[in-house]
Design an enzyme around this catalytic site. Structure first.
Site, PDB file in Angstrom:
ATOM      1  N   ALA A  34       0.809  -1.217   0.000  1.00 31.71           N
ATOM      2  CA  ALA A  34       0.000   0.000   0.000  1.00 31.71           C
ATOM      3  C   ALA A  34       0.847   1.275   0.000  1.00 31.71           C
ATOM      4  CB  ALA A  34      -0.925  -0.026   1.213  1.00 31.71           C
ATOM      5  N   GLU A  35       1.852   1.321   0.869  1.00 28.99           N
ATOM      6  CA  GLU A  35       2.611   2.574   1.017  1.00 28.99           C
ATOM      7  C   GLU A  35       3.531   2.796  -0.176  1.00 28.99           C
ATOM      8  OE1 GLU A  35       2.561   0.072   3.181  1.00 28.99           O
ATOM      9  OE2 GLU A  35       1.173   0.822   4.711  1.00 28.99           O
ATOM     10  N   TYR A 112      -1.389 -14.259   0.747  1.00 29.91           N
ATOM     11  CA  TYR A 112      -0.132 -13.677   1.219  1.00 29.91           C
ATOM     12  C   TYR A 112       0.923 -14.734   1.532  1.00 29.91           C
ATOM     13  CZ  TYR A 112      -2.622  -9.277   2.343  1.00 29.91           C
ATOM     14  OH  TYR A 112      -3.332  -8.109   2.318  1.00 29.91           O
ATOM     15  N   TYR A 113       2.144 -14.444   1.167  1.00 31.26           N
ATOM     16  CA  TYR A 113       3.297 -15.241   1.592  1.00 31.26           C
ATOM     17  C   TYR A 113       4.254 -14.247   2.228  1.00 31.26           C
ATOM     18  CZ  TYR A 113       1.033 -18.632  -1.330  1.00 31.26           C
ATOM     19  OH  TYR A 113       0.086 -19.476  -1.856  1.00 31.26           O
ATOM     20  N   ARG A 114       3.989 -13.891   3.467  1.00 30.05           N
ATOM     21  CA  ARG A 114       4.725 -12.778   4.063  1.00 30.05           C
ATOM     22  C   ARG A 114       5.112 -13.007   5.517  1.00 30.05           C
ATOM     23  NH1 ARG A 114       0.127  -8.159   3.764  1.00 30.05           N
ATOM     24  NH2 ARG A 114       1.958  -6.817   3.846  1.00 30.05           N
ATOM     25  N   ARG A 177      -6.547  -5.495   7.432  1.00 34.16           N
ATOM     26  CA  ARG A 177      -6.217  -6.797   6.861  1.00 34.16           C
ATOM     27  C   ARG A 177      -6.344  -7.857   7.951  1.00 34.16           C
ATOM     28  NH1 ARG A 177      -6.646  -3.949   3.161  1.00 34.16           N
ATOM     29  NH2 ARG A 177      -5.261  -3.597   1.377  1.00 34.16           N
ATOM     30  N   ALA A 264      -6.816   0.506  -5.645  1.00 41.90           N
ATOM     31  CA  ALA A 264      -7.578   1.740  -5.893  1.00 41.90           C
ATOM     32  C   ALA A 264      -7.566   2.659  -4.670  1.00 41.90           C
ATOM     33  CB  ALA A 264      -9.009   1.403  -6.292  1.00 41.90           C
ATOM     34  N   GLY A 265      -7.646   2.066  -3.489  1.00 43.19           N
ATOM     35  CA  GLY A 265      -7.633   2.877  -2.265  1.00 43.19           C
ATOM     36  C   GLY A 265      -6.310   3.622  -2.112  1.00 43.19           C
ATOM     37  N   ASP A 266      -5.224   2.950  -2.462  1.00 42.24           N
ATOM     38  CA  ASP A 266      -3.901   3.596  -2.365  1.00 42.24           C
ATOM     39  C   ASP A 266      -3.812   4.744  -3.360  1.00 42.24           C
ATOM     40  OD1 ASP A 266      -3.366   1.474  -0.680  1.00 42.24           O
ATOM     41  OD2 ASP A 266      -2.439   0.292  -2.276  1.00 42.24           O
TER      42      ASP A 266
HETATM   43  O1  KDG Z   1      -4.013  -1.684  -1.214  1.00 39.35           O
HETATM   44  C1  KDG Z   1      -3.355  -2.613  -2.036  1.00 39.35           C
HETATM   45  C2  KDG Z   1      -2.540  -3.473  -1.164  1.00 39.35           C
HETATM   46  O2  KDG Z   1      -3.410  -4.220  -0.364  1.00 39.35           O
HETATM   47  C3  KDG Z   1      -1.662  -4.411  -1.922  1.00 39.35           C
HETATM   48  O3  KDG Z   1      -0.791  -3.713  -2.793  1.00 39.35           O
HETATM   49  C4  KDG Z   1      -0.894  -5.349  -1.055  1.00 39.35           C
HETATM   50  O4  KDG Z   1      -0.064  -3.953   0.664  1.00 39.35           O
HETATM   51  C5  KDG Z   1      -0.713  -4.909   0.347  1.00 39.35           C
HETATM   52  C6  KDG Z   1      -1.365  -5.678   1.403  1.00 39.35           C
HETATM   53  O5  KDG Z   1      -0.709  -5.900   2.389  1.00 39.35           O
HETATM   54  O6  KDG Z   1      -2.511  -6.043   1.287  1.00 39.35           O
END
Ligand code: KDG
Length: 324
Positions: A34-35, A112-114, A177, A264-266
């Site tokens: 996002a950032e 996610y793979y984080r 999230r 889109a939000g970003d």
């Molecule tokens: O707002 C888009 C983000 O959700 C995406 O780029 C991935 O940063 C992300 C996330 O953690 O969901």
């Protein structure tokens, strides 16, 4: 010297072909986070911007840094962590075929793979190495994703909202999230409410605000959060309500055929913040937000590639009645 600094995790994005994931023979690579997305919108609007983050010592990390540097983002405060990988997410997309495992056409889902990623180790120490950037900037932006990453990342974002402000604005996008908060032992609503109250510019989606704070209604949210001077509530896809102090403005979204919504939000936040730093009037901030969001809604990636600034300016000037 950057005027804006964003802080958060970047992810390599693997966009699947539409249909059940198990049937996707190939993936298109993209950049997300996002950032990082907000940073590239800001630089496209002509605002010098830096991104503070951590990436792994791997190809995805090098790709993300290059992606941002190519778009003019200052990456001097990005740390490379040789013990942890760069985060990845897979964007699964619907094809509307009706076969089991397929979603509606245009729908998407993030995998996610984080866990244990380089950016999950973000901590207040990362601010130390970026002191020069932070002290000289006018705006610091991050989202609830950074806050959710880990205990040390929450400590970092709490340090940011607790720092002496001078004329610097703190901008916070809720970006709730649940997948990240489910792994944490803290109460997401408490932590996120503290960040909303401690920021100057706040973006909330009505659906996520409903999930976290029990209401998505703009006026009730304003009553709950009178502190941030700018409070922006995105009412699903239809409109955005913006409070600036006691002034309330509502601007309808553009009518367009949506390709894919993630990012889109970003783009909206980037457009709003860029216009704010350019000294534009309140309603123009919301219009810039919508116009930048439109650029993200019409592509499959998370990143908004904006039309030229002069075109954005004339569309923002014309206003929603001419957008159709
Ligand atoms: O707002 C888009 C983000 O959700 C995406 O780029 C991935 O940063 C992300 C996330 O953690 O969901």
């Amino acid at each position: 010297r950057p005027r804006a600094v964003t802080v958060g995790e970047g992810l390599a994005v693997l966009v699947a072909q539409p249909g059940p994931l198990e049937d996707s023979p190939a993936f298109e690579r993209g950049a997300g986070g996002a950032e990082a997305n907000v940073a590239t919108v800001l630089t496209q609007l002509g605002i010098e911007t830096a991104w503070i983050s951590r990436v792994g010592d791997d190809g995805f990390g090098r790709y993300l840094v290059r992606h941002l540097a190519d778009r003019g983002v200052d990456i001097s405060a990005v740390a490379v962590d040789s013990n942890r990988p760069t985060a990845v997410y897979v964007k699964e997309r619907g094809n509307g075929s009706g076969v089991p495992g397929d979603m509606a056409a245009g729908a998407s889902r993030m995998l996610y793979y984080r866990t244990g990623s380089a950016a999950s180790a973000l901590s207040p120490a990362d601010l130390g190495t970026a002191t020069g950037l932070l002290d000289g900037c006018e705006l610091i932006h991050f989202t609830g994703i950074t806050t959710a990453l880990s205990e040390s990342a929450t400590a970092l974002t709490e340090t940011l909202i607790g720092r002496p402000r001078a004329d610097r604005l703190i901008s916070f996008d809720l970006n709730y999230r649940p997948a990240l908060w489910d792994r944490r032992e803290v109460n997401a609503a408490d932590v996120l409410a503290r960040h909303v109250r401690g920021s100057d510019v706040v973006f909330l989606g009505s659906d996520e605000a409903e999930a976290v704070f029990g209401t998505g209604d703009p006026d009730r949210l304003r009553a709950l959060f009178p502190q941030p001077r700018h409070l922006v509530i995105k009412n699903d896809a239809h409109s955005v309500t913006g409070f600036l102090g006691a002034v309330r403005v509502e601007v309808p979204a553009l009518e367009l055929t949506v390709t894919e919504r993630i990012g889109a939000g970003d783009a909206f936040a980037g457009g709003y913040l860029g216009a704010l730093l350019q000294g534009r009037a309140h309603e123009q901030l919301l219009r810039f937000g919508h116009l930048c969001a439109a650029a993200a809604l019409t592509g499959i990636g998370d990143v908004a590639e904006l039309p030229p600034l002069a075109l954005l300016e004339s569309l923002a000037e014309a206003g929603p009645s001419d957008w159709a």
